[in-house]
Design a protein around this motif. Structure first.
Motif: not given
Length: 298
Positions: A207-234
């Motif tokens: 979901v984070t990748l789909e959102a960012m592809a549409c120009g939507l920045p993300v606020i995520g939690v620091k756990e799981g694979g989200i740490v890898e998909t955001l990787n300092n860009i979110g």
């Protein structure tokens, strides 16, 4: 299938057993694309089950856990899509797991550069595992006059009533859309202000990748694979409702920063998370496995 001259069989999840039961009957080597295991048997049960009847049903499903484990152990090559999942799966199955890059179709998930609404978006099945209750509680710490509407988009799940009651009790305006098309989802990605995303130990966070592809920045939690998909860009925050609310409050009052990020997050996805990258990696695994098997026969 036995009579066909396949070199390798590529499989992915089955609804009932995760690793498909057909593995038992295949004579050809398999590559199993495993996004996640049967998490309800390996994580705190209350993450996945909120009623006593569902708990009883899950106990009856225990044989499926055994079937899944045996089937994975039979497979020649297992691949997954995040370092987090790789480490988790290796501990469960006591087996080497290989990594490929996941991705999204950025030609489908486009950035339309439309005027945004002051709406916070989150996407996923309507279950507590997706962290929607955490988001509602977090937003309740923002001063009432600055709170934005929270829009949940999702299919399935049994916790919609719980989320609505919680939002009403916490004074958070909540909207829920269900069973929408990809086109509608892309439109919503392009109209929302921010994606707020807090699932429990999400294996990747597509979901984070789909959102960012549409120009939507993300606020995520620091756990799981989200740490890898955001990787300092979110924006990554610990699973703490007050800390999460502070970063949301800060960003809804900094539209200049958010608007500057929209093109950046899309460029990041195109460069690092395209379908093409992952498909090439998977193709190499298939080719190498096929060649190795031929060499063994020779």
């Amino acid at each position: 299938a036995k009579s066909r001259n396949y070199d390798v069989v590529l499989i992915t999840h089955d609804f009932l057993t995760k690793c498909p039961y057909l593995v038992k009957f295949l004579t050809k080597p398999c590559i199993y694309l495993c996004h996640e295991t049967m998490r309800e048997f390996y994580e705190p049960i209350f993450w996945h089950i909120s009623t006593f009847p569902h708990l009883l049903i899950n106990l009856l499903r225990l044989p499926l856990k055994i079937i899944d484990y045996i089937n994975v152990r039979r497979i020649k090559l297992v691949v997954t899509t995040s370092k987090f999942s790789k480490n988790f799966l290796e501990k469960i199955y006591n087996k080497k797991i290989f990594l490929i890059r996941a991705g999204v179709d950025y030609k489908k998930f486009i950035y339309k550069r439309e005027k945004r609404k002051k709406i916070l978006l989150s996407v996923g099945a309507l279950v507590r595992l997706k962290g929607f209750d955490f988001l509602i509680k977090s937003l309740s710490f923002i001063p009432k006059k600055f709170r934005l509407t929270l829009l949940l988009v999702g299919n399935g799940g049994n916790d919609e009533k719980y989320f609505r009651l919680l939002a009403k009790r916490k004074g958070v305006k909540l909207l829920i859309k269900k069973n929408i098309s990809d086109k509608e989802l892309i439109d919503i990605y392009n109209k929302a202000y921010l994606l707020v995303y807090a699932p429990l130990r999400e294996p990747l966070g597509l979901v984070t990748l789909e959102a960012m592809a549409c120009g939507l920045p993300v606020i995520g939690v620091k756990e799981g694979g989200i740490v890898e998909t955001l990787n300092n860009i979110g924006f990554l925050v610990e699973r703490d409702e007050k800390k999460y609310s502070k970063i949301v409050y800060k960003l809804i009052n900094n539209s200049t920063l958010i608007e500057a990020m929209r093109s950046k997050v899309r460029s990041y996805v195109i460069k690092n998370w395209s379908w093409n990258q992952g498909s090439k990696q998977l193709e190499r695994y298939i080719t190498n496995l096929s060649l190795n098997l031929k060499n063994e026969k020779d």
